[in-house]
Design a protein around this motif. Structure first.
Motif, PDB file in Angstrom:
ATOM      1  N   ASP A 166       0.829  -1.204   0.000  1.00  0.00           N
ATOM      2  CA  ASP A 166       0.000   0.000   0.000  1.00  0.00           C
ATOM      3  C   ASP A 166       0.866   1.257   0.000  1.00  0.00           C
ATOM      4  OD1 ASP A 166      -2.354  -1.389  -0.046  1.00  0.00           O
ATOM      5  OD2 ASP A 166      -2.675  -1.329   2.119  1.00  0.00           O
ATOM      6  N   PRO A 170      -0.181   2.624  -3.761  1.00  0.00           N
ATOM      7  CA  PRO A 170      -1.462   2.912  -3.089  1.00  0.00           C
ATOM      8  C   PRO A 170      -2.654   2.732  -4.022  1.00  0.00           C
ATOM      9  CG  PRO A 170      -0.206   4.938  -3.524  1.00  0.00           C
ATOM     10  CD  PRO A 170       0.701   3.800  -3.821  1.00  0.00           C
ATOM     11  N   ASN A 171      -3.588   1.898  -3.582  1.00  0.00           N
ATOM     12  CA  ASN A 171      -4.852   1.667  -4.294  1.00  0.00           C
ATOM     13  C   ASN A 171      -4.646   1.228  -5.734  1.00  0.00           C
ATOM     14  OD1 ASN A 171      -7.695   1.564  -4.336  1.00  0.00           O
ATOM     15  ND2 ASN A 171      -7.815   3.580  -5.299  1.00  0.00           N
TER      16      ASN A 171
END
Length: 213
Positions: A166, A170-171
């Motif tokens: 993450d 991230p995402n």
């Protein structure tokens, strides 16, 4: 003659690295008196899926790797994570060194598929050791091979790996495509004036959902 034992004390995500990596804090202990001048240590890091239990959700996530849960007694097998070379400097008694295991978010890699499929709990890790040690003997220096039976087990929290990914991605998630498939996707995206790959794939998935409804 040195008698070495290995133990993983701790593991953590390596901060601010160029690529994601887990650092295993490896304790090397010599039960015999005398100084170890150095060790050219080779470590094979494996994941042992058979050494943990799985929820029904995790079993569904891991179907691609191991098939139906009813067959897992035959299909669960070790997964190679990394081969790591480390130089252990001079010590007497015991010392702690870093084993740096690189990580990838490439879903063509079995280890990534496995860890991503876990919701929580721990990743059962086994480190297998080999290599060459140089040690004091009388007034000289001797060389010997590390016995092939030396290993260490560790249970790495799943959250450590996921928090690391993450931080670096991230995402997001990564997949690879054949070049011809990528070129078709890129042409589709440009033809429909889409700014991102997400928009292109969402459009394709939407069309597929309409066809199958």
């Amino acid at each position: 003659m040195p008698d070495l034992a290995f133990q993983i004390d701790h593991a953590e995500a390596m901060p601010n690295a160029a690529t994601p990596a887990i650092t295993f804090k490896l304790r090397v202990r010599n039960s015999e008196p005398g100084t170890i001048h150095s060790i050219a240590l080779r470590t094979q890091v494996q994941i042992e899926p058979v050494r943990r239990r799985y929820t029904s959700e995790e079993q569904a996530h891991l179907y691609e790797l191991f098939g139906e849960p009813e067959r897992w007694s035959k299909t669960l097998h070790s997964l190679l994570w990394a081969n790591v070379n480390t130089t252990v400097t001079s010590f007497t008694g015991s010392t702690v060194v870093d084993l740096l295991a690189p990580c990838t978010f490439d879903f063509n890699v079995a280890v990534t598929k496995y860890i991503y499929g876990l919701e929580n709990g721990e990743i059962p890790v086994t480190a297998l050791f080999s290599g060459t040690m140089f040690f004091a003997a009388g007034t000289g220096l001797q060389v010997s091979q590390i016995p092939w039976d030396r290993s260490a087990n560790y249970r790495l929290p799943v959250r450590v790996w996921k928090q690391m990914m993450d931080q670096y991605y991230p995402n997001t998630a990564w997949i690879t495509l054949r070049r011809d498939v990528f070129e078709r996707l890129n042409e589709f995206r440009a033809r429909h004036g889409m700014a991102t790959w997400d928009q292109a794939i969402e459009r394709i998935l939407g069309v597929a959902a309409e066809v199958n409804s």
